[in-house]
Design an enzyme around this catalytic site. Structure first.
Site, PDB file in Angstrom:
ATOM      1  N   ASP A 118      13.241   4.024   5.165  1.00  0.00           N
ATOM      2  CA  ASP A 118      12.091   3.168   5.463  1.00  0.00           C
ATOM      3  C   ASP A 118      12.584   1.733   5.683  1.00  0.00           C
ATOM      4  O   ASP A 118      13.468   1.513   6.501  1.00  0.00           O
ATOM      5  CB  ASP A 118      11.057   3.297   4.334  1.00  0.00           C
ATOM      6  CG  ASP A 118       9.777   2.527   4.573  1.00  0.00           C
ATOM      7  OD1 ASP A 118       8.953   2.976   5.383  1.00  0.00           O
ATOM      8  OD2 ASP A 118       9.604   1.460   3.954  1.00  0.00           O
ATOM      9  N   TYR A 227       6.809  -7.136   6.307  1.00  0.00           N
ATOM     10  CA  TYR A 227       6.030  -6.813   7.509  1.00  0.00           C
ATOM     11  C   TYR A 227       5.612  -8.084   8.235  1.00  0.00           C
ATOM     12  O   TYR A 227       5.609  -8.131   9.468  1.00  0.00           O
ATOM     13  CB  TYR A 227       4.792  -6.001   7.123  1.00  0.00           C
ATOM     14  CG  TYR A 227       5.128  -4.630   6.596  1.00  0.00           C
ATOM     15  CD1 TYR A 227       5.318  -3.555   7.463  1.00  0.00           C
ATOM     16  CD2 TYR A 227       5.242  -4.395   5.231  1.00  0.00           C
ATOM     17  CE1 TYR A 227       5.619  -2.290   6.984  1.00  0.00           C
ATOM     18  CE2 TYR A 227       5.546  -3.140   4.745  1.00  0.00           C
ATOM     19  CZ  TYR A 227       5.737  -2.084   5.618  1.00  0.00           C
ATOM     20  OH  TYR A 227       6.045  -0.841   5.144  1.00  0.00           O
ATOM     21  N   HIS A 311       7.425  11.443   5.235  1.00  0.00           N
ATOM     22  CA  HIS A 311       8.119  10.163   5.273  1.00  0.00           C
ATOM     23  C   HIS A 311       9.053   9.970   4.084  1.00  0.00           C
ATOM     24  O   HIS A 311      10.128   9.386   4.215  1.00  0.00           O
ATOM     25  CB  HIS A 311       7.089   9.036   5.301  1.00  0.00           C
ATOM     26  CG  HIS A 311       7.700   7.676   5.371  1.00  0.00           C
ATOM     27  ND1 HIS A 311       8.312   7.192   6.513  1.00  0.00           N
ATOM     28  CD2 HIS A 311       7.810   6.685   4.436  1.00  0.00           C
ATOM     29  CE1 HIS A 311       8.764   5.979   6.279  1.00  0.00           C
ATOM     30  NE2 HIS A 311       8.473   5.640   5.034  1.00  0.00           N
TER      31      HIS A 311
END
Length: 333
Positions: A118, A227, A311
């Site tokens: 990730d 982010y 994921h």
């Protein structure tokens, strides 16, 4: 004297330490040293993702140590016991990769095997480009190569992927995502794992509680700033790629948003032997992001799919992930 904060970490065959990262921040890490002489053991650095912490590698650390690796799994800046600077610019990619380089130096080494999942995978990709001589081998899990992500949001827009990435845009809102995730003692952090896993049994209540506890230590502003910093940087990159693909659109954007002279980022080809492990049932990242990647590497590149994993691949399919990692590392020793 022992550190009370590390005494409250999940128990296991690891010990804890601290290293200085970029700009003097303090990085916490867990480690397992092999039974053989650590001075002779290859170093493996394991980088976790959002909203995890070092413990996401609990199922890989003993396997790598048993195979003779000195395994170091840090809390990335902003997470758990590592320092959490407050500014968005404190989470720029150049600082994240410098943290990794500092950790390698802290261990007294010049090179390491780099493993990332990730967000840790995003950092691992960039580290292998910018610090090529420091990477012995590279293993990434469910994190797209930056070139593929830049294409999806820029020169070759992938509307399905843009839709899957809705949360990245929601995270740009100041303070509200932090409050939403913190509700009821970070209950929603546990839900992030359980509700997006292909194998939810990998996240029983006690596992989700560990992630909730870790999230509460620093709050989630730092992790969310990853982010925010990425979207700020990516907005320039996507705009430039769109402009190069559609010159008329570039002129329109300049007229509406003001001139932007940013040039498209060139992603260096990766020299280190590289393995990408991908859980096919990832709800956030499409399998198409793994297509046609051979041209991004100068060294060997292998891609392995796990069709029954989502994921959180190293936790949902630990046995398969460990086998694939160890086989790959042995092939390119």
């Amino acid at each position: 004297m022992s550190d009370p904060s590390t005494e409250r970490q999940p128990r296991g065959p690891w010990t804890h330490g601290y290293a200085d990262g970029a700009n003097g921040i303090r990085l916490h890490y867990a480690e397992i040293r092999p039974e053989s002489d650590p001075a002779e053991a290859p170093l493996a650095i394991l980088l976790h993702g959002f909203p995890e912490f070092w413990w996401s590698w609990r199922l890989q650390m003993p396997a790598l140590a048993a195979a003779g690796y000195w395994v170091v799994a840090p809390d990335l800046r902003g997470y758990n016991l590592s320092d959490a600077p407050t500014g968005v610019d404190d989470y720029r990619m150049d600082l994240l990769t410098e943290d990794v380089q500092s950790l390698i130096a802290h261990c007294g080494r010049e090179r390491a095997v780099i493993v990332g999942h990730d967000w840790g995978g995003v950092v691992a990709w960039r580290f292998a480009m910018d610090y090529a001589s420091s990477v012995e081998r590279l293993i990434v899990m469910n994190a797209p190569h930056p070139e593929r992500m830049a294409e999806a949001f820029g020169g070759k827009p992938n509307l399905r992927q843009i839709g899957r990435s809705w949360y990245m845009f929601v995270f740009q809102i100041p303070r509200l995502p932090e409050r939403w995730l913190a509700t009821n003692n970070y209950e929603r952090v546990g839900w992030v794992f359980r509700d997006t896993a292909a194998r939810p049994e990998a996240f029983p209540a006690e596992v989700m509680q560990e992630y909730r506890t870790a999230a509460a230590r620093n709050g989630l502003s730092g992790p969310l700033h990853y982010y925010r910093a990425a979207v700020r940087a990516g907005a320039h990159e996507s705009r430039t790629r769109l402009s190069s693909q559609f010159p008329g659109l570039g002129q329109l954007l300049d007229n509406v948003l003001g001139s932007d002279t940013t040039e498209a980022v060139e992603f260096p080809r990766i020299a280190a032997p590289t393995l990408l492990i991908w859980g096919e049932r990832d709800t956030a990242l499409g399998k198409e992001l793994t297509e046609d990647m051979d041209g991004l590497f100068d060294g060997p590149f292998e891609l392995m799919y796990l069709p029954d994993c989502g994921h959180w691949v190293q936790q949902e399919g630990a046995a398969d992930v460990n086998r694939l990692m160890l086989e790959f590392l042995e092939r390119y020793r």
